[in-house]
Design a protein around this motif. Structure first.
Motif: not given
Length: 415
Positions: A291-292, A328-338, A360-369, A405-407
């Motif tokens: 269901t991911l 749950r890891i992906a869900q929390e990472c997406l929530t934090n990025a949002r 599982v590797v989740v990365d997001n660059p620095a925030p745009v806004g 941020f890197h998880v």
């Protein structure tokens, strides 16, 4: 629980307290015993009973002395000694060692003090450990052996007198030691019962704490995702009141669906707190790795840019517990990025197989806004670390050099 709370449990109901306060010991050192407990009704009954028994034995011995001895001075000495020895028994709680030693010596010259001497030995064996009992007991046995020589009894042979005296001394000491041992056994059993009750209470508290932590972690993982969606879309409607009607309708639909899902998830979590026989319906299906895709689609519909790189060929083959943890890891990472990196593109990569585990590797660059207005509790990543550890895996997280941020998490996948 005190010793006098259940006195009928003790076979030594005829004896006083096991270890009275040493004489002259006050609250702050040597001196008057200001903290000495007063005699209870039971203590008065016990002391009076021992006094009467010793007096009865003394009266019998005094009558025998009157028949045997012609001199009135010897009879008077026996009577006064017996009376003094019986009265001294009222001091047995304060000075059991000294009283027993004195009575053992006095009984050598005055057989009428024999009853008081036996009561003193009994009290000594009840109140004191083995070493002083053995020393005073040896003195009493020596006195019993020498008494037929110092005060011979014409009605009995010397050997019979020695055997009778030794037997009575050993009986008094043995009875007292038996009572002391049983008292100590009862005290040990009560202490163990109290300790077992305390340990059971601690285990129950720990189990409740762990259950509360698990429920809190589940509520955070589930509800935070839904509520951030509500916040994002509500914020978009607030800052864009002139948006096209179709976009407003789509945002309102997402808000409605997210609220409905949050309510369903909340009902499911609250259902965990109920007893199994109080359930009013089947539980909702738990999320898995299969269901991911729906989670990613939901985040994209909320305006996020999410890149999913799933290299696991058959997500349904992943064990349910592992798949739920990955979700749950992906869900929390997406929530934090949002919440903390709005507008940034999030990359979600999955690798692994049976025997190698799931990475599982989740990365997001620095925030745009600017970061969103939704506050963060700081407990999400802590909960993810604990969740990964409970599943037998590991989780590392931290900021990158570019402000992103890197998880990275690894979970076992048995063969």
């Amino acid at each position: 629980m005190t010793r006098t709370e259940y006195p009928w449990l003790l076979p030594s109901a005829m004896a006083g307290p096991t270890d009275p306060e040493p004489p002259g010991a006050g609250p702050i050192g040597p001196g008057p015993a200001r903290g000495r407990p007063r005699r209870t009704v039971r203590d008065w009954v016990v002391d009076t009973t021992l006094f009467l028994i010793a007096a009865f034995v003394g009266v019998l011995a005094a009558e025998a002395s009157d028949r045997i001895n012609d001199g009135s001075a010897v009879v008077l000495f026996d009577q006064l000694t017996a009376a003094s020895a019986c009265c001294a028994l009222w001091l047995r709680r304060r000075w059991p060692v000294g009283l027993a030693a004195v009575l053992a010596v006095v009984s050598l010259a005055a057989p009428t003090a024999g009853g008081a001497m036996l009561a003193g030995l009994f009290s000594l064996a009840v109140h004191r450990p083995f070493r002083p009992v053995a020393l005073i007991g040896a003195l009493a046995l020596l006195s019993a052996c020498l008494q037929p020589v110092a005060r011979p009894d014409p009605t009995m042979s010397p050997l019979g007198s020695v055997l009778a005296g030794v037997t009575l001394v050993l009986l008094a000491i043995g009875w007292g030691m038996l009572i002391r041992a049983r008292r100590q056994l009862v005290a040990v059993l009560r202490e163990r019962a109290h300790r077992a009750e305390a340990e059971a209470g601690l285990r129950a508290e720990q189990a409740q704490r762990l259950a509360r932590e698990a429920i809190a972690r589940e509520m955070h993982d589930v509800l935070a995702h839904r509520l951030t969606l509500l916040s994002v879309h509500a914020g978009a409607l607030e800052f864009r009141p002139d948006a096209p009607p179709a976009e407003v309708a789509r945002a309102a639909g997402v808000i409605r669906d997210s609220a409905h899902e949050a309510l369903q998830d909340l009902r499911q979590i609250i259902g965990v707190l109920r007893a199994s026989d109080e359930g009013d319906g089947p539980d909702r299906p738990q999320p898995t790795l299969a269901t991911l895709d729906l989670l990613v689609t939901e985040s994209r519909d909320a305006g996020m840019r999410v890149v999913l790189d799933n290299a696991i060929a058959d997500p349904a083959a992943v064990p349910a517990a592992v798949g739920r943890t990955v979700y749950r890891i992906a869900q929390e990472c997406l929530t934090n990025a949002r919440k903390h990196a709005p507008g940034a593109e999030v990359t979600l990569a999955l690798r692994g197989g049976p025997g190698d585990g799931v990475t599982v590797v989740v990365d997001n660059p620095a925030p745009v806004g600017e970061p969103g207005a939704v506050p963060g509790s700081g407990q999400g990543l802590i909960g993810l670390t604990e969740r990964a550890a409970l599943a037998g895996g590991t989780l590392q997280h931290g900021r990158t050099g570019e402000g992103g941020f890197h998880v990275r998490a690894w979970l076992p996948w048995p063969v």
